[in-house]
Scaffold this motif. Structure first.
Motif, short mmCIF file in Angstrom:
data_model
loop_
_atom_site.label_atom_id
_atom_site.label_comp_id
_atom_site.label_asym_id
_atom_site.label_seq_id
_atom_site.Cartn_x
_atom_site.Cartn_y
_atom_site.Cartn_z
N GLU A 1 17.18 11.40 15.21
CA GLU A 1 18.07 12.49 14.85
C GLU A 1 17.96 13.68 15.80
OE1 GLU A 1 16.90 13.36 10.90
OE2 GLU A 1 17.59 11.44 10.06
N ASN A 2 16.76 13.87 16.37
CA ASN A 2 16.52 15.03 17.23
C ASN A 2 15.80 14.60 18.49
OD1 ASN A 2 17.19 17.29 15.11
ND2 ASN A 2 15.76 15.89 14.08
N PRO A 3 16.48 13.93 19.42
CA PRO A 3 15.81 13.38 20.62
C PRO A 3 15.19 14.44 21.51
CG PRO A 3 18.20 13.23 20.82
CD PRO A 3 17.92 13.62 19.40
N ASP A 4 15.55 15.71 21.34
CA ASP A 4 14.99 16.76 22.19
C ASP A 4 13.70 17.35 21.63
OD1 ASP A 4 17.02 16.57 24.08
OD2 ASP A 4 18.33 17.94 22.97
N MET A 5 13.29 16.93 20.43
CA MET A 5 12.03 17.44 19.88
C MET A 5 10.87 16.98 20.75
SD MET A 5 12.33 16.98 15.72
CE MET A 5 10.69 17.72 15.45
N SER A 6 9.89 17.87 20.93
CA SER A 6 8.71 17.51 21.72
C SER A 6 7.82 16.57 20.92
CB SER A 6 7.92 18.76 22.12
OG SER A 6 7.23 19.29 20.99
N LEU A 7 6.93 15.88 21.63
CA LEU A 7 6.00 14.98 20.96
C LEU A 7 5.16 15.71 19.94
CD1 LEU A 7 4.76 12.85 24.00
CD2 LEU A 7 6.59 12.31 22.39
N ARG A 8 4.72 16.91 20.28
CA ARG A 8 3.84 17.64 19.37
C ARG A 8 4.60 18.14 18.15
NH1 ARG A 8 0.69 20.70 24.24
NH2 ARG A 8 -0.66 18.96 24.79
#
Length: 331
Positions: A176-183
């Motif tokens: 849903e949010n591919p730009d979210m960082s891994l952390r």
């Protein structure tokens, strides 16, 4: 467990107890002789105040007795006996005469029993063996954990051993949010950033974010991260913007890439940059050179070399993940 700030005092040698050493073979006469020949004063030993048992410094105490001393410099530790043993292992791994591999494995077995909630990676950080070895020891000595069981990681946080729910949530967040960082995803899903990275890679390959149970090999940080399976179930989730998988570059290409980095002023003219270049240069050997090194490892050193190589591989994996995340945030 911090003893660096404890005052140094002198105590009578006769008041000290020698027992419960993590060193199975006892004192090393050669190390005692080496300490006897030292020109500088030896550091204070560490003593468990409630029992007056020596935690660290058996050889230094032996030297003091051989030299006819009546008193010795001491720093006290006030924790319980289980914590005292952990400290003894930690200190003997990080300085002085290193513990033998058998000593470290036996210490890991004991720490697993006294600290059952500690993750494999946390135990490994104390004993100086690889998380994988700690996991093998745990499986031989511990009951099968239930899906609700949790362990404490190196960051002090509890994480579930069965990370399937966290992996599923991470997959949904990434889709849903591919730009979210891994952390960011890791915090929301309650799993580690490395596990999120594995979930992301599995989704890019069209696989389920959850590693099939029969193929899962638990990672050693106790958060349910698994080694990526070679083949997995097809999943409905897929990243909105899948990225290409990088292949391993041939040795000649690696040399060229490192030379390009060496010419970058941002790396050449800073101490940390030069350290990075030195580390990268170490890995530009040809396959034949790696084979020669592998064939020259003495058999009696093999276990230690394997443990260290796995620990360094873990460090590089964490390094790659963090740099990759920083680049993605900038981009």
């Amino acid at each position: 467990m911090e003893i660096n700030q404890q005052p140094v005092v002198e105590v009578e040698l006769s008041s000290l107890r020698l027992s419960d050493s993590p060193r199975l073979a006892g004192e090393s006469p050669e190390h005692v002789q080496a300490l006897m020949a030292a020109q500088n004063p030896l550091p204070p030993i560490t003593v468990h105040r409630p029992t007056m048992r020596v935690i660290d410094g058996f050889h230094r105490l032996r030297v003091a007795r051989l030299q006819g001393a009546q008193r010795i410099a001491v720093t006290f530790f006030d924790g319980d006996e289980a914590e005292a043993f952990v400290l003894a292992v930690r200190l003997n791994v990080t300085h002085g005469l290193p513990l033998a591999l058998a000593d470290r494995k036996r210490a890991a077995e004991r720490i697993i029993a006294s600290h059952p909630l500690w993750s494999d990676r946390k135990v490994a950080s104390v004993t100086g063996i690889s998380p994988g070895t700690v996991g093998d020891i745990r499986r031989r000595t511990e009951w099968e954990p239930s899906p609700q069981d949790r362990r404490i990681g190196q960051d002090g946080r509890f994480r579930p051993l069965d990370g399937s729910a966290g992996r599923t949530l991470a997959g949904e967040l990434l889709s849903e949010n591919p730009d979210m960082s891994l952390r960011q995803v890791a915090r929301a899903a309650g799993i580690s950033p490395e596990t999120v990275r594995d979930v992301r890679n599995r989704l890019r390959n069209g696989e389920s974010p959850v590693v099939p149970q029969e193929r899962r090999r638990q990672r050693e940080d106790g958060d349910g991260a698994g080694v990526p399976a070679r083949h997995g179930e097809s999943g409905a989730l897929r990243l909105a913007r899948p990225g290409p998988r990088l292949r391993q570059a041939p040795a000649a290409d690696r040399v060229v890439l490192v030379k390009q980095l060496t010419a970058d002023p941002a790396l050449r003219f800073t101490e940390t940059g030069r350290n990075l270049l030195r580390l990268l240069t170490l890995h530009t050997l040809r396959k034949e050179e790696w084979d020669a090194i592998i064939n020259s490892v003495p058999l009696h050193c093999g276990d230690i070399v394997v443990d260290l190589a796995r620990q360094f591989a873990d460090l590089w994996a964490d390094f790659a993940m963090r740099v990759e995340e920083d680049v993605a945030q900038i981009g």
